[in-house]
Design a protein around this motif. Structure first.
Motif, mmCIF file in Angstrom:
data_model
loop_
_atom_site.group_PDB
_atom_site.id
_atom_site.type_symbol
_atom_site.label_atom_id
_atom_site.label_comp_id
_atom_site.label_asym_id
_atom_site.label_seq_id
_atom_site.Cartn_x
_atom_site.Cartn_y
_atom_site.Cartn_z
ATOM 1 N N VAL A 1 7.695 16.393 -10.980
ATOM 2 C CA VAL A 1 7.122 15.867 -9.911
ATOM 3 C C VAL A 1 6.845 14.436 -10.259
ATOM 4 N N ASP A 2 5.800 14.620 -11.407
ATOM 5 C CA ASP A 2 5.006 13.496 -11.693
ATOM 6 C C ASP A 2 5.589 12.329 -12.252
ATOM 7 N N GLU A 3 6.971 12.159 -12.678
ATOM 8 C CA GLU A 3 8.151 11.486 -12.761
ATOM 9 C C GLU A 3 8.022 10.535 -11.070
ATOM 10 N N LYS A 4 8.158 11.536 -10.661
ATOM 11 C CA LYS A 4 8.910 11.301 -8.467
ATOM 12 C C LYS A 4 8.192 10.713 -7.978
ATOM 13 N N ILE A 5 6.551 11.347 -8.208
ATOM 14 C CA ILE A 5 5.969 10.633 -7.419
ATOM 15 C C ILE A 5 4.971 9.163 -7.999
ATOM 16 N N ASN A 6 4.407 10.048 -9.156
ATOM 17 C CA ASN A 6 3.710 8.844 -10.426
ATOM 18 C C ASN A 6 4.741 7.527 -10.930
ATOM 19 N N GLY A 7 5.196 8.110 -11.405
ATOM 20 C CA GLY A 7 5.931 7.333 -12.200
ATOM 21 C C GLY A 7 7.074 6.233 -11.909
ATOM 22 N N TRP A 8 7.740 6.476 -10.450
ATOM 23 C CA TRP A 8 8.812 5.984 -10.331
ATOM 24 C C TRP A 8 8.570 4.632 -9.653
ATOM 25 N N TYR A 9 6.786 4.215 -9.181
ATOM 26 C CA TYR A 9 6.120 3.249 -8.960
ATOM 27 C C TYR A 9 5.595 3.257 -9.615
ATOM 28 N N LEU A 10 4.945 3.124 -10.719
ATOM 29 C CA LEU A 10 4.191 2.557 -11.986
ATOM 30 C C LEU A 10 5.526 2.197 -12.801
ATOM 31 N N ASN B 1 0.343 -1.434 -0.244
ATOM 32 C CA ASN B 1 0.494 -0.004 0.003
ATOM 33 C C ASN B 1 1.005 1.408 -0.094
ATOM 34 N N GLU B 2 1.231 2.553 -1.112
ATOM 35 C CA GLU B 2 1.608 3.105 -1.252
ATOM 36 C C GLU B 2 3.264 3.276 -0.960
ATOM 37 N N PRO B 3 3.360 2.291 -1.833
ATOM 38 C CA PRO B 3 5.243 2.361 -1.404
ATOM 39 C C PRO B 3 5.730 3.974 -1.331
ATOM 40 N N TRP B 4 5.435 4.427 -2.196
ATOM 41 C CA TRP B 4 5.927 6.689 -1.800
ATOM 42 C C TRP B 4 6.055 6.055 -0.471
ATOM 43 N N CYS B 5 4.715 6.158 0.439
ATOM 44 C CA CYS B 5 5.239 6.486 1.486
ATOM 45 C C CYS B 5 5.901 6.070 2.131
ATOM 46 N N ASP C 1 -3.341 -8.738 -11.891
ATOM 47 C CA ASP C 1 -4.618 -8.860 -12.258
ATOM 48 C C ASP C 1 -5.536 -7.606 -12.265
ATOM 49 N N PHE C 2 -5.018 -6.759 -11.364
ATOM 50 C CA PHE C 2 -5.356 -5.459 -11.046
ATOM 51 C C PHE C 2 -4.735 -4.543 -10.672
ATOM 52 N N LEU C 3 -4.846 -3.135 -10.733
ATOM 53 C CA LEU C 3 -4.135 -2.105 -9.795
ATOM 54 C C LEU C 3 -4.750 -1.305 -8.745
ATOM 55 N N GLY C 4 -3.833 -0.905 -8.590
ATOM 56 C CA GLY C 4 -5.064 -0.491 -6.879
ATOM 57 C C GLY C 4 -4.709 1.049 -7.056
ATOM 58 N N VAL C 5 -5.883 2.038 -6.853
ATOM 59 C CA VAL C 5 -5.176 3.557 -6.955
ATOM 60 C C VAL C 5 -5.762 4.114 -5.766
ATOM 61 N N ASN C 6 -4.883 4.501 -4.582
ATOM 62 C CA ASN C 6 -5.666 5.475 -4.090
ATOM 63 C C ASN C 6 -5.682 6.997 -3.767
ATOM 64 N N TYR C 7 -6.773 7.873 -3.838
ATOM 65 C CA TYR C 7 -6.950 9.291 -5.037
ATOM 66 C C TYR C 7 -7.227 10.017 -3.412
ATOM 67 N N TYR C 8 -6.742 10.995 -3.268
ATOM 68 C CA TYR C 8 -7.311 11.850 -1.966
ATOM 69 C C TYR C 8 -6.951 13.349 -3.104
ATOM 70 N N PHE C 9 -6.261 13.766 -3.553
ATOM 71 C CA PHE C 9 -5.920 15.237 -4.254
ATOM 72 C C PHE C 9 -4.550 15.552 -5.162
ATOM 73 N N ARG C 10 -4.409 16.566 -5.709
ATOM 74 C CA ARG C 10 -3.967 16.822 -7.190
ATOM 75 C C ARG C 10 -2.803 17.166 -6.574
ATOM 76 N N GLN C 11 -1.776 17.246 -7.150
ATOM 77 C CA GLN C 11 -0.346 17.961 -7.151
ATOM 78 C C GLN C 11 -0.285 19.014 -8.227
ATOM 79 N N TRP C 12 -0.400 20.387 -7.358
ATOM 80 C CA TRP C 12 0.545 21.866 -7.776
ATOM 81 C C TRP C 12 1.967 22.217 -7.345
#
Length: 448
Positions: free
Chosen positions: A248-257, A171-175, A293-304
């Motif tokens: 930032v998109d690559e460091k937060i999203n792409g680094w784990y996707l 769950n949320e390896p970035w964290c 078989d699946f990717l779980g997506v946790n969504y709370y807010f956007r990054q600005w």
């Protein structure tokens, strides 16, 4: 309670999964019972200044003893699924070695109890509570941890097996890597970028190793992982802000996707991290890419994001709605995230594994009128439905969270639950949002 206009007008598929999510350390308590070993959060919470009010998960919501009552709550909300995590220190008190059967007994009862109530169990193997004994050996910075994690995953599967609908490795390896090993806001409280990048690399290897190990068991359960993902917007249209947002998109999203779906790290982030990178074995990293078989997506807010590299939880405007965490309420971001994600990676199935908000809820005369959370759930479910209509294969939605709980470094000061918890009496009270969700899901399931 006021109901949003046309709140039940949406029509989700008959096979859609409806659930709530929790995590072990945040709700279970019983940190010293039945052979459980200490976790990094037990240790971290004892250090003055780490957690607001010096609070810990020692009691939390006492779910370890009240699990039957909590499963009844979930079933009473018309739901058909429960997502929860297994505590690694309950299974291996020392992180490796001899399995603690009493710890697995609890999850055995929990799974059977869920199934008896018509709830699909969805298990997360790691939700941040590493055994302290493994942290003493370097934790996620130790190259042996992928083998330790695979051993743990196999032990859980050996007991719970195909009674579980899905297993998510993380769950949320970035964290785990960023908040735990770089910023130090989460356990184990390390503040070192190089160590953080090493931890993130080992997490990718551990994910691949565990999926391979579980696949070898010929399990019918779905296998996947869960990431916290964000749409990322530049503060202005300037070239500098645009480039900062891409990074930032690559460091937060792409680094784990990218590692789990492409077997590589993204190039822009790699270049920016160059001075701090550990030795990366391309062949080893490629092993992180396993059929999912699946990717779980946790969504709370956007990054600005602005050119100074700072990212914020939404634009710094005074007139936008925010949660008690200070996060912008931005439902459209979920549609944007899902459609962009699917356009880029084309995963075969998505679950919204967490979506919710903390507000300053007040229990008055036995009721909690949390209209802001009702609006939050309604508006985000609309965006999920909209994404599905656009062709994104979303198969389920898990509201975060079932009940108020231990919110990590914020202690018990932030309430994310759709069920209110009085931490002195452990009394559970349905908030208006729980009643709304119950009725919404009931209407959906009645159409099947």
């Amino acid at each position: 309670m006021s109901t949003p206009p046309d709140s039940h007008a949406l029509s989700f598929p008959a096979h859609f999964t409806w659930g709530v999510a929790t995590s072990a350390y945040q709700i279970e308590g019983a940190t010293r019972e039945d052979g459980r070993g200490p976790s990094i959060w037990d240790t971290f919470a004892r250090v003055p200044g780490n957690v607001l009010g010096g609070e810990s998960g020692e009691v939390a919501c006492d779910h370890y003893h009240r699990w039957e009552q909590d499963l009844e709550l979930i079933a009473g909300l018309n739901l058909n699924a429960y997502r929860f995590s297994v505590a690694w220190p309950r299974v291996f008190p020392q992180g490796t070695g001899t399995v603690n059967t009493r710890g697995l007994d609890f999850y055995d009862r929990l799974v059977d109890g869920a199934l008896a109530r018509g709830l699909q169990p969805h298990v997360t193997l790691y939700h941040w509570d590493l055994p302290q004994a493994l942290q003493d050996r370097g934790g996620w910075a130790n190259p042996d941890i992928s083998d330790w994690f695979a051993q743990y995953a196999l032990a859980v599967h050996a007991r719970l097996g195909d009674r579980v609908s899905s297993y998510a490795t993380f769950n949320e390896p970035w964290c785990t890597a960023e908040l735990g090993y770089h910023i130090g806001r989460h356990a184990p409280g390390i503040r070192d970028l190089r160590t953080s990048l090493l931890a993130s690399y080992h997490i990718q290897l551990a994910h691949g190793r565990a999926v391979q190990a579980l696949r070898a068991q010929n399990s019918r359960a779905e296998l996947g992982t869960v990431l916290n993902l964000y749409p990322v917007d530049a503060a202005t249209s300037s070239a500098e802000d645009t480039e900062a947002a891409l990074l930032v998109d690559e460091k937060i999203n792409g680094w784990y996707l990218d590692p789990i779906l492409r077997g590589t790290f993204p190039k822009r982030a790699l270049a920016d991290y160059a001075a701090y990178l550990p030795d990366i074995d391309p062949a080893a990293l490629a092993s992180a890419r396993q059929p999912l078989d699946f990717l779980g997506v946790n969504y709370y807010f956007r990054q600005w994001v602005s050119q100074d590299g700072a990212s914020r939880a939404g634009p710094p405007h005074a007139d936008i709605e925010r949660t008690a965490m200070g996060w912008e309420v931005y439902p459209e971001g979920l549609y944007r995230l899902l459609t962009d994600l699917h356009r880029t990676y084309a995963v075969q199935k998505y679950y919204i594994t967490e979506n919710g908000a903390a507000f300053d809820d007040q229990l008055e005369n036995g009721e909690v009128h949390d209209e802001a959370r009702v609006r939050f759930l309604d508006s985000h479910l609309r965006e999920v439905h909209r994404a599905m209509q656009a062709g994104v294969p979303v198969a389920g939605y898990f509201a975060w969270s079932l009940m108020d709980n231990y919110e990590w470094a914020f202690g018990y000061s932030k309430r994310f639950g759709i069920v209110h918890v009085d931490y002195h009496t452990q009394r559970r009270t349905l908030k208006d949002s729980a009643k709304w969700y119950r009725d919404f899901v009931g209407t959906q399931r009645a159409r099947t």
